[in-house]
Write an enzyme that holds these catalytic residues in place. Structure first.
Site, PDB file in Angstrom:
ATOM      1  N   GLU A 148      -2.891   3.022 -12.159  1.00 34.45           N
ATOM      2  CA  GLU A 148      -1.966   2.349 -13.098  1.00 34.45           C
ATOM      3  C   GLU A 148      -0.828   1.663 -12.356  1.00 34.45           C
ATOM      4  OE1 GLU A 148      -2.848   1.835 -15.901  1.00 34.45           O
ATOM      5  OE2 GLU A 148      -4.385   3.371 -16.121  1.00 34.45           O
TER       6      GLU A 148
HETATM    7  C1  LIG Z   1      -9.736   7.421  -9.699  1.00 33.01           C
HETATM    8  C2  LIG Z   1      -9.281   6.033 -10.005  1.00 33.01           C
HETATM    9  C3  LIG Z   1      -9.352   5.573 -11.308  1.00 33.01           C
HETATM   10  C4  LIG Z   1      -8.992   4.256 -11.603  1.00 33.01           C
HETATM   11  N1  LIG Z   1      -9.190   3.777 -12.870  1.00 33.01           N
HETATM   12  C5  LIG Z   1      -9.056   2.440 -13.096  1.00 33.01           C
HETATM   13  C6  LIG Z   1      -9.445   1.872 -14.346  1.00 33.01           C
HETATM   14  O1  LIG Z   1      -9.863   2.572 -15.264  1.00 33.01           O
HETATM   15  N2  LIG Z   1      -9.331   0.530 -14.499  1.00 33.01           N
HETATM   16  C7  LIG Z   1      -8.872  -0.286 -13.514  1.00 33.01           C
HETATM   17  O2  LIG Z   1      -8.796  -1.478 -13.724  1.00 33.01           O
HETATM   18  N3  LIG Z   1      -8.493   0.233 -12.314  1.00 33.01           N
HETATM   19  C8  LIG Z   1      -8.587   1.564 -12.084  1.00 33.01           C
HETATM   20  N4  LIG Z   1      -8.229   2.091 -10.867  1.00 33.01           N
HETATM   21  C9  LIG Z   1      -7.733   1.194  -9.843  1.00 33.01           C
HETATM   22  C10 LIG Z   1      -6.275   1.436  -9.513  1.00 33.01           C
HETATM   23  O3  LIG Z   1      -5.454   0.966 -10.538  1.00 33.01           O
HETATM   24  C11 LIG Z   1      -6.015   0.763  -8.144  1.00 33.01           C
HETATM   25  O4  LIG Z   1      -6.663   1.575  -7.173  1.00 33.01           O
HETATM   26  C12 LIG Z   1      -4.554   0.621  -7.835  1.00 33.01           C
HETATM   27  O5  LIG Z   1      -3.938  -0.296  -8.705  1.00 33.01           O
HETATM   28  C13 LIG Z   1      -4.330   0.153  -6.391  1.00 33.01           C
HETATM   29  O6  LIG Z   1      -5.140  -0.931  -6.047  1.00 33.01           O
HETATM   30  P1  LIG Z   1      -6.034  -0.847  -4.716  1.00 33.01           P
HETATM   31  O7  LIG Z   1      -6.805   0.408  -4.731  1.00 33.01           O
HETATM   32  O8  LIG Z   1      -6.780  -2.120  -4.583  1.00 33.01           O
HETATM   33  O9  LIG Z   1      -4.976  -0.722  -3.539  1.00 33.01           O
HETATM   34  P2  LIG Z   1      -4.245  -1.931  -2.821  1.00 33.01           P
HETATM   35  O10 LIG Z   1      -3.726  -2.891  -3.824  1.00 33.01           O
HETATM   36  O11 LIG Z   1      -5.101  -2.441  -1.733  1.00 33.01           O
HETATM   37  O12 LIG Z   1      -2.997  -1.177  -2.178  1.00 33.01           O
HETATM   38  C14 LIG Z   1      -3.068  -0.408  -0.981  1.00 33.01           C
HETATM   39  C15 LIG Z   1      -1.636  -0.018  -0.561  1.00 33.01           C
HETATM   40  O13 LIG Z   1      -0.852  -1.203  -0.332  1.00 33.01           O
HETATM   41  C16 LIG Z   1       0.319  -1.178  -1.131  1.00 33.01           C
HETATM   42  N5  LIG Z   1       0.602  -2.534  -1.611  1.00 33.01           N
HETATM   43  C17 LIG Z   1      -0.272  -3.432  -2.125  1.00 33.01           C
HETATM   44  N6  LIG Z   1       0.368  -4.562  -2.464  1.00 33.01           N
HETATM   45  C18 LIG Z   1       1.669  -4.378  -2.189  1.00 33.01           C
HETATM   46  C19 LIG Z   1       2.839  -5.177  -2.318  1.00 33.01           C
HETATM   47  N7  LIG Z   1       2.802  -6.399  -2.852  1.00 33.01           N
HETATM   48  N8  LIG Z   1       4.014  -4.672  -1.905  1.00 33.01           N
HETATM   49  C20 LIG Z   1       4.085  -3.426  -1.389  1.00 33.01           C
HETATM   50  N9  LIG Z   1       3.018  -2.630  -1.237  1.00 33.01           N
HETATM   51  C21 LIG Z   1       1.827  -3.084  -1.630  1.00 33.01           C
HETATM   52  C22 LIG Z   1      -0.009  -0.251  -2.298  1.00 33.01           C
HETATM   53  O14 LIG Z   1       1.165   0.327  -2.854  1.00 33.01           O
HETATM   54  C23 LIG Z   1      -0.906   0.793  -1.634  1.00 33.01           C
HETATM   55  O15 LIG Z   1      -0.133   1.775  -1.018  1.00 33.01           O
HETATM   56  C24 LIG Z   1      -8.511   3.419 -10.570  1.00 33.01           C
HETATM   57  C25 LIG Z   1      -8.393   3.909  -9.270  1.00 33.01           C
HETATM   58  C26 LIG Z   1      -8.778   5.193  -8.980  1.00 33.01           C
HETATM   59  C27 LIG Z   1      -8.667   5.680  -7.560  1.00 33.01           C
END
Ligand SMILES: Cc1cc2nc3c(=O)[nH]c(=O)nc-3n(C[C@H](O)[C@H](O)[C@H](O)COP(=O)(O)OP(=O)(O)OC[C@H]3O[C@@H](n4cnc5c(N)ncnc54)[C@H](O)[C@@H]3O)c2cc1C
Length: 600
Positions: free
Chosen positions: A442
């Site tokens: 989220e």
């Molecule tokens: C178990 C699970 C359930 C989920 N359920 C859903 C779901 O139902 N629907 C859905 O759509 N998604 C879902 N997600 C996805 C979840 O919302 C994302 O994993 C989350 O938003 C982070 O995106 P990412 O994994 O691509 O990480 P990334 O965006 O790659 O981020 C990696 C790191 O970089 C940091 N970062 C990235 N961009 C910035 C920035 N601009 N400034 C500072 N720091 C930054 C982040 O804080 C993080 O620490 C789920 C994820 C998991 C693990």
């Protein structure tokens, strides 16, 4: 092991002594309710959570959903629990009577959901996502879409998902690539891939209603070109029943650290078969609509983190009362009986930290739920507007602070158990694994921090933050007795310094160095969170003092004294730790900002 999920006395304290929930019954929408009806529905939630959700929490963690014979299978208890939840009316709990709902306040529904979250967060995930998706369709869907999807979702026959994340677009939704091509028949053809979609495939319901973010061909780049579509697993036939399979396919199940009972899916849209999507609302407004769902989900994540943290605390408290080990330092007699570990001050430190974090977070989440009620049903428009402003400002804090401290509380719960805590024979390791998701999904807590400092604090020319400061001020003035007044003084001092730091950061954001100012956004979020939770502790301490004054030797005296001791812990051990945050922020410390990739 007892089956207590949340402390019911604490819940009643939050509802009726900290928040005056009964006063909601004076509002027209809740006129048919009373404290008795609220208690009855909370009792039902507690019972169903203990009887139907808690017993398979561990087994569903060990036996994850599997893909077999073209289907996702899982423990049968998940469906039984979901059906019990739906039959008791919880999916539609907040909804109008005409829609089969109970017209319950958000505050009461949040209280109910606390039991399900504490009992089994994975199974609770399915109905929670369904309610959130239904809310979006109710608010932004056409009347035809509402007719087709809302009723079966509220009855639990269809479940919902939110499908935003793509392999290359997680935090940055501006980079979404899933496309939607209009057809002459009115629907769109969806093509693309989504990842981590919770509840994206299973056999728990007759249909799965995915709310998918996609870009209509030719739409502007970035977040302004994102639209929302209803993409069901099965297209509906003329009678509204699930018919032909739609082209949304399971590309794979994802295996996780925790929350293992919830299917996490990679989904592919339109790769083998046509995938029909139905536009929700206006084109290019999808992110705005999804934000309603995400904001609701963010409050839910904060509360879920609290519920899991709270349950871990209760488990460790029970264990500490039972487990005997060692003697007091002054007892040199090796033949004396070992004492319960709760007798050791260091174990009490770990219990008190958990209590102060989780009961503080609990108060914050319940306060947020009350703001939600006020934003819809407060008597005057100005009051509603103010509640919306406050809720908007506090949403990143309610999501992030409990989800930061919930896993920390679970970490301490493991420590209280000693070696037993590290084994799978006891429940606290699963609490920690489940809770570790909450700072990530989220919107990661890093993203919440940027949202708070980069946007929310300045919204409406700082109106929301002024409202917040005003609300805190009223509770500072209400502090009675030496102890509460001393805490009010500490909070007031910290608040003043935080106000000054906010101005420094605001100036930098508006001028030469926004990147530098935002570089320490997580520190600002921690500062903001600690102040907000300290405020919640002052409110609780004020209410506990009033309770003790009413009846100093009554049955509740120990409960109130425990509240005051936990408040003291927060004011003596936690609030002072923000001094370092204030220094980093005031100086706009550039250590992280200036670090270079090649220096690691
Ligand atoms: C178990 C699970 C359930 C989920 N359920 C859903 C779901 O139902 N629907 C859905 O759509 N998604 C879902 N997600 C996805 C979840 O919302 C994302 O994993 C989350 O938003 C982070 O995106 P990412 O994994 O691509 O990480 P990334 O965006 O790659 O981020 C990696 C790191 O970089 C940091 N970062 C990235 N961009 C910035 C920035 N601009 N400034 C500072 N720091 C930054 C982040 O804080 C993080 O620490 C789920 C994820 C998991 C693990």
């Amino acid at each position: 092991m007892s089956d207590t999920l949340l402390n019911r006395r604490d819940l009643d304290f939050q509802l009726y002594e900290a928040l005056d929930t009964e006063s909601l019954c004076e509002r027209e929408r809740f006129a048919e309710h009373s404290r008795e009806t609220f208690s009855a529905v909370i009792d039902t939630a507690d019972r169903i959570a203990r009887e139907q959700f808690a017993p398979h929490n561990s087994v569903a963690d060990k036996e994850e959903p599997r893909f077999e014979d073209g289907k996702v299978t899982m423990r049968p208890e998940v469906k039984t629990a979901m059906d019990a939840y739906a039959e008791a009316g919880f999916i539609a709990g907040r909804y109008d009577y005409e829609l089969g709902g109970m017209q319950l306040p958000e505050t009461v529904m949040t209280a109910c959901n606390g039991f399900f979250m504490a009992a089994n967060p994975s199974t609770a995930g399915y109905p929670f996502l369904t309610t959130a998706a239904a809310n979006v369709i109710r608010t932004f869907g056409s009347s035809e879409q509402q007719q087709q999807f809302l009723e079966p979702m509220l009855a639990g026959r269809f479940t919902g998902t939110m499908a935003l994340t793509e392999p290359q677009a997680g935090s940055s939704l501006a980079d979404l690539r899933t496309t939607a091509t209009p057809t002459d028949e009115g629907h769109y053809l969806i093509k693309g891939a989504k990842i981590y979609i919770s509840g994206g495939e299973h056999e728990l319901s007759d249909n799965i209603v995915n709310l998918v973010l996609a870009r209509i061909r030719g739409a502007p780049a970035g977040v302004k070109g994102i639209s929302m579509f209803i993409v069901p697993k099965y297209r509906l036939d003329a009678e509204g029943n699930p018919g032909e399979r739609n082209g949304v396919e399971l590309a794979g199940l994802i295996h996780k650290l925790g929350y293992r009972g919830t299917t996490s899916t990679a989904l592919s849209f339109g790769s083998d078969n046509e995938c029909h999507g139905y536009l929700v609302g206006e084109p290019h407004e999808g992110l705005k609509y999804m934000f309603q769902m995400m904001n609701e989900a963010r409050l839910g994540v904060g509360f879920g983190a609290t519920a899991i943290g709270y349950r871990g605390y209760l488990h460790s408290l029970e264990y500490a009362r039972d487990r005997r080990q060692g003697r007091h330092p002054s007892d040199k007699d090796p033949s004396s009986e070992p004492i319960a570990i709760i007798e050791h001050a260091d174990v009490r430190r770990m219990l008190l930290a958990q209590k102060s974090w989780m009961e503080g977070a609990f108060a914050l989440c319940m306060y947020g739920a009350r703001l939600m009620d006020d934003s819809h049903t407060a008597p005057g428009e100005q009051q509603r507007h103010e509640a919306r402003q406050m809720l908007d400002l506090l949403t990143p804090v309610i999501k992030a602070w409990p989800s930061e401290y919930g896993p920390r509380a679970n970490d301490l719960a493991i420590q209280v158990y000693g070696g037993a805590g590290y084994t799978r024979e006891y429940p606290v390791e699963q609490c920690w694994r489940d809770n570790r998701l909450n700072p990530i999904h989220e919107g990661t807590n890093g993203i919440q921090a940027m949202d708070l400092l980069g946007r929310k604090v300045w919204q409406g020319s700082g109106e929301a933050i002024q409202l917040l400061f005003g609300a805190i001020q009223r509770d500072l003035e209400a502090a009675e007795g030496e102890q509460c007044q001393q805490w009010a003084y500490s909070l007031s001092e910290t608040l003043q310094q935080a106000g000054q730091v906010t101005q420094v950061l605001g100036k930098a954001l508006g001028q030469e160095s926004p990147e530098k100012a935002l570089a320490n956004a997580s520190v600002y979020l921690r500062l903001f969170g600690h102040i907000t939770v300290a405020w919640m502790w002052l409110r609780q301490a004020n209410a506990a003092t009033a309770g003790l004054t009413r009846d100093p030797e009554g049955d509740d005296a120990a409960f109130y004294r425990g509240k005051l001791q936990a408040a003291q812990y927060f004011f003596h051990w936690e609030l002072p730790t923000v001094a370092q945050d204030l220094v980093i922020l005031r100086n706009m410390d550039d250590t992280c900002f200036n670090m270079r990739d090649e220096w690691f």
